[in-house]
Motif scaffolding. Structure first.
Motif, PDB file in Angstrom:
ATOM      1  N   ASN A  42     -52.098  98.471 -39.937  1.00  0.00           N
ATOM      2  CA  ASN A  42     -52.350  98.525 -41.105  1.00  0.00           C
ATOM      3  C   ASN A  42     -51.768  99.549 -41.918  1.00  0.00           C
ATOM      4  O   ASN A  42     -51.028  99.332 -42.984  1.00  0.00           O
ATOM      5  N   GLY A  57     -57.637  94.986 -43.425  1.00  0.00           N
ATOM      6  CA  GLY A  57     -56.397  94.378 -43.004  1.00  0.00           C
ATOM      7  C   GLY A  57     -56.231  92.965 -43.514  1.00  0.00           C
ATOM      8  O   GLY A  57     -55.250  92.442 -44.053  1.00  0.00           O
ATOM      9  N   LYS A  69     -56.034  92.673 -47.246  1.00  0.00           N
ATOM     10  CA  LYS A  69     -54.859  92.925 -48.159  1.00  0.00           C
ATOM     11  C   LYS A  69     -53.660  91.793 -47.794  1.00  0.00           C
ATOM     12  O   LYS A  69     -52.790  91.939 -48.521  1.00  0.00           O
ATOM     13  N   ASP A 107     -47.676  92.136 -40.734  1.00  0.00           N
ATOM     14  CA  ASP A 107     -48.238  90.909 -41.092  1.00  0.00           C
ATOM     15  C   ASP A 107     -47.765  89.628 -40.207  1.00  0.00           C
ATOM     16  O   ASP A 107     -46.506  89.234 -40.662  1.00  0.00           O
ATOM     17  N   GLU A 143     -61.233  98.249 -40.272  1.00  0.00           N
ATOM     18  CA  GLU A 143     -59.849  98.227 -40.243  1.00  0.00           C
ATOM     19  C   GLU A 143     -59.588  96.456 -40.483  1.00  0.00           C
ATOM     20  O   GLU A 143     -58.477  96.131 -41.208  1.00  0.00           O
ATOM     21  N   ASN A 186     -48.407  98.130 -42.390  1.00  0.00           N
ATOM     22  CA  ASN A 186     -48.238  96.759 -43.092  1.00  0.00           C
ATOM     23  C   ASN A 186     -47.523  95.634 -42.196  1.00  0.00           C
ATOM     24  O   ASN A 186     -46.687  94.818 -43.001  1.00  0.00           O
TER      25      ASN A 186
END
Length: 288
Positions: free
Chosen positions: A188, A219, A222, A193, A215, A191
């Protein structure tokens, strides 16, 4: 709506403050003597004071202690070398020491401190040693010690490099919740992904460890993964809620969360994160 500290956490903080007060004005020789104290937490506070003061004498002591036959002194040496100010030559020597301790020391606590300290040195050097840390992590990610694997996840959090992702995915699938928590934090904070990361986060939604589950919720929200919607609705319907969970509803962008946010408003009143999320989701709803 803020994180509430447990009585256990408060007691730990009180003890830490007590030890800090005890060490802060002690002369260097007294601090060095405390490194052999039976209370390791007090010794660690003495090491932190020595680390902060720095100087060639302390650096040489830590480098020599790295080869001590007492594992506590090796652990404290690894800790000191993590963030003490070093010149180029001292850093080169210290990094080799930390790398060797992280891979080869028989004591798990020594390996753990060495990995964390290598991460700190990497951070201080602005990623200069990132490739070396990644090489180290290839081994420590499989270490039999939970402490070492936790330290590995922490170390991988200090810089952004997509080459870390496969290692962090291994840690997200670890058998121990604290390892998964730190791995999720590392993902996280940088960032990262990928579909596999999101799938790992979905599995973490069933974790008993709240921090790891937290978390994962943050995560997924977002990353606009709607598989977290019902979990968010559940969490925001509790007697105690967290600002971050309210805040990420705006990132998730699921208008089905609006009724829950209205209930939060009725229950707790308005606050910045709530107002923003309601505004964002109402705007999205108006476009449907």
């Amino acid at each position: 709506m803020m994180m509430v500290r447990s009585a256990y956490d408060k007691k730990k903080d009180d003890i830490h403050f007590e030890y800090w007060q005890r060490c802060r004005y002690l002369p260097e020789d007294k601090l060095i003597a405390l490194l052999d104290h039976d209370n390791f937490k007090l010794s660690l506070e003495a090491a932190a004071s020595l680390q902060l003061r720095g100087g060639s004498k302390i650096i040489r002591l830590a480098q020599m202690d790295s080869f001590s036959n007492r594992y506590k002194r090796r652990a404290l040496a690894a800790f000191i070398l993590g963030q003490i100010k070093l010149n180029t030559k001292e850093e080169k020597i210290s990094l080799k020491i930390l790398y060797d301790l992280a891979l080869n020391d028989q004591s798990a606590i020594v390996r753990s401190y060495a990995v964390s300290s290598f991460g700190h040195r990497c951070e201080k050097a602005k990623k200069k040693y990132a490739d070396t840390l990644l090489s180290l992590a290839q081994s420590t990610v499989l270490d039999k010690s939970v402490m070492v694997r936790v330290s590995t996840a922490f170390a991988l959090s200090v810089f952004k490099n997509r080459a870390s992702i496969p290692l962090l995915i291994k840690l997200l699938k670890d058998t121990h919740s604290e390892v998964k928590n730190w791995a999720a934090f590392a993902v996280n904070i940088n960032n990262y992904d990928t579909p596999e990361i999101c799938n790992c986060f979905v599995l973490l939604l069933d974790e008993k460890n709240f921090e790891a589950r937290f978390e994962a919720i943050i995560g997924l929200a977002k990353r606009q993964d709607k598989r977290v919607t019902q979990i968010l609705i559940h969490e925001l319907s509790q007697e105690r809620i967290y600002d971050e969970m309210v805040e990420v509803t705006a990132y998730l962008g699921d208008v089905s969360l609006l009724p829950t946010l209205y209930q939060v408003k009725d229950k707790f009143g308005t606050f910045k994160e709530l107002n923003t999320s309601i505004k964002v989701l109402e705007h999205l709803k108006s476009k449907l």
